[in-house]
Motif scaffolding. Sequence first.
Motif, mmCIF file in Angstrom:
data_model
loop_
_atom_site.group_PDB
_atom_site.id
_atom_site.type_symbol
_atom_site.label_atom_id
_atom_site.label_comp_id
_atom_site.label_asym_id
_atom_site.label_seq_id
_atom_site.Cartn_x
_atom_site.Cartn_y
_atom_site.Cartn_z
ATOM 1 N N LEU A 52 4.357 7.763 5.627
ATOM 2 C CA LEU A 52 3.990 8.856 4.730
ATOM 3 C C LEU A 52 2.472 8.905 4.545
ATOM 4 C CD1 LEU A 52 4.830 11.123 2.789
ATOM 5 C CD2 LEU A 52 4.985 9.383 0.999
ATOM 6 N N LEU A 53 1.861 7.744 4.350
ATOM 7 C CA LEU A 53 0.405 7.670 4.195
ATOM 8 C C LEU A 53 -0.293 8.255 5.417
ATOM 9 C CD1 LEU A 53 -2.188 6.644 2.766
ATOM 10 C CD2 LEU A 53 -1.863 4.502 4.027
ATOM 11 N N ARG A 54 0.140 7.849 6.589
ATOM 12 C CA ARG A 54 -0.472 8.343 7.828
ATOM 13 C C ARG A 54 -0.352 9.863 7.915
ATOM 14 N NH1 ARG A 54 2.239 5.219 11.423
ATOM 15 N NH2 ARG A 54 0.774 3.515 11.228
ATOM 16 N N SER A 55 0.790 10.387 7.579
ATOM 17 C CA SER A 55 1.020 11.829 7.624
ATOM 18 C C SER A 55 0.141 12.576 6.622
ATOM 19 C CB SER A 55 2.495 12.110 7.347
ATOM 20 O OG SER A 55 2.733 13.482 7.268
ATOM 21 N N ILE A 56 0.069 12.064 5.406
ATOM 22 C CA ILE A 56 -0.743 12.725 4.375
ATOM 23 C C ILE A 56 -2.222 12.655 4.721
ATOM 24 C CG2 ILE A 56 -1.450 12.635 1.957
ATOM 25 C CD1 ILE A 56 1.446 11.779 1.311
ATOM 26 N N LEU A 57 -2.666 11.509 5.246
ATOM 27 C CA LEU A 57 -4.072 11.389 5.635
ATOM 28 C C LEU A 57 -4.427 12.401 6.726
ATOM 29 C CD1 LEU A 57 -4.590 7.518 5.610
ATOM 30 C CD2 LEU A 57 -5.477 9.191 3.968
ATOM 31 N N LYS A 58 -3.523 12.608 7.663
ATOM 32 C CA LYS A 58 -3.761 13.629 8.697
ATOM 33 C C LYS A 58 -3.890 15.004 8.058
ATOM 34 C CE LYS A 58 -1.527 11.294 12.547
ATOM 35 N NZ LYS A 58 -0.404 11.357 13.489
ATOM 36 N N ASN A 59 -3.070 15.288 7.065
ATOM 37 C CA ASN A 59 -3.151 16.573 6.372
ATOM 38 C C ASN A 59 -4.427 16.706 5.547
ATOM 39 O OD1 ASN A 59 -0.821 17.769 7.350
ATOM 40 N ND2 ASN A 59 0.445 16.830 5.785
ATOM 41 N N LEU A 60 -5.018 15.595 5.148
ATOM 42 C CA LEU A 60 -6.278 15.628 4.411
ATOM 43 C C LEU A 60 -7.477 15.802 5.341
ATOM 44 C CD1 LEU A 60 -5.798 12.846 1.705
ATOM 45 C CD2 LEU A 60 -5.967 15.316 1.336
ATOM 46 N N GLY A 61 -7.241 15.787 6.650
ATOM 47 C CA GLY A 61 -8.330 16.008 7.595
ATOM 48 C C GLY A 61 -8.727 14.785 8.393
ATOM 49 N N TYR A 62 -8.023 13.671 8.209
ATOM 50 C CA TYR A 62 -8.320 12.475 8.993
ATOM 51 C C TYR A 62 -7.712 12.615 10.387
ATOM 52 C CZ TYR A 62 -9.728 9.998 4.741
ATOM 53 O OH TYR A 62 -10.350 9.605 3.591
ATOM 54 N N ASN A 63 -8.369 11.996 11.358
ATOM 55 C CA ASN A 63 -7.847 11.958 12.718
ATOM 56 C C ASN A 63 -7.604 10.509 13.096
ATOM 57 O OD1 ASN A 63 -8.019 14.799 13.648
ATOM 58 N ND2 ASN A 63 -10.129 14.503 13.030
ATOM 59 N N MET A 64 -6.543 10.287 13.868
ATOM 60 C CA MET A 64 -6.188 8.935 14.240
ATOM 61 C C MET A 64 -7.149 8.413 15.303
ATOM 62 S SD MET A 64 -2.488 7.341 15.219
ATOM 63 C CE MET A 64 -1.746 8.193 13.852
ATOM 64 N N PHE A 65 -7.773 7.280 15.009
ATOM 65 C CA PHE A 65 -8.663 6.602 15.944
ATOM 66 C C PHE A 65 -7.861 5.534 16.678
ATOM 67 C CE2 PHE A 65 -12.021 3.449 16.878
ATOM 68 C CZ PHE A 65 -12.854 4.258 17.638
ATOM 69 N N GLN A 66 -7.062 4.799 15.926
ATOM 70 C CA GLN A 66 -6.073 3.858 16.430
ATOM 71 C C GLN A 66 -4.868 3.980 15.516
ATOM 72 O OE1 GLN A 66 -7.675 -0.101 16.541
ATOM 73 N NE2 GLN A 66 -9.016 0.335 18.253
ATOM 74 N N GLN A 67 -3.823 3.227 15.778
ATOM 75 C CA GLN A 67 -2.582 3.357 15.009
ATOM 76 C C GLN A 67 -2.800 3.208 13.497
ATOM 77 O OE1 GLN A 67 0.077 4.370 16.467
ATOM 78 N NE2 GLN A 67 1.587 4.171 14.863
ATOM 79 N N SER A 68 -3.632 2.275 13.082
ATOM 80 C CA SER A 68 -3.846 2.068 11.651
ATOM 81 C C SER A 68 -5.316 2.274 11.264
ATOM 82 C CB SER A 68 -3.382 0.675 11.240
ATOM 83 O OG SER A 68 -4.097 -0.304 11.974
#
Length: 101
Positions: A52-68
């Motif tokens: 859920l955190l990963r999903s919400i962070l993506k919605n806040l504008g973060y992009n995945m650099f690595q899995q965590s």
Amino acid sequence: QSDDRFRFTKEGQVWFKKSLLRYHRFQNTIWDRKWRIIIFDIPQKHRKARNLLRSILKNLGYNMFQQSVLITPYDPLDQTERLLQEYSLDNYVRIFLIEEP
């Protein structure tokens, strides 16, 4: 008489609202030459919260650099910190602010 308009399904409406939030939130924002990097190590027993955190962070504008590891040039830190406290995940997360010279 035919109706040539398109309509979103309920799922489509949810997708559209998330897309607006994700892609247009920072449209007129001037970059302050700082990167916000979030690194987290959330135990397996909290995997639902981690996903859920990963999903919400993506919605806040973060992009995945690595899995965590997620990164953004924008400043959603207030929302991020509220989110971490709300889900009691702040002990598992480190936030870094990197300034470009």
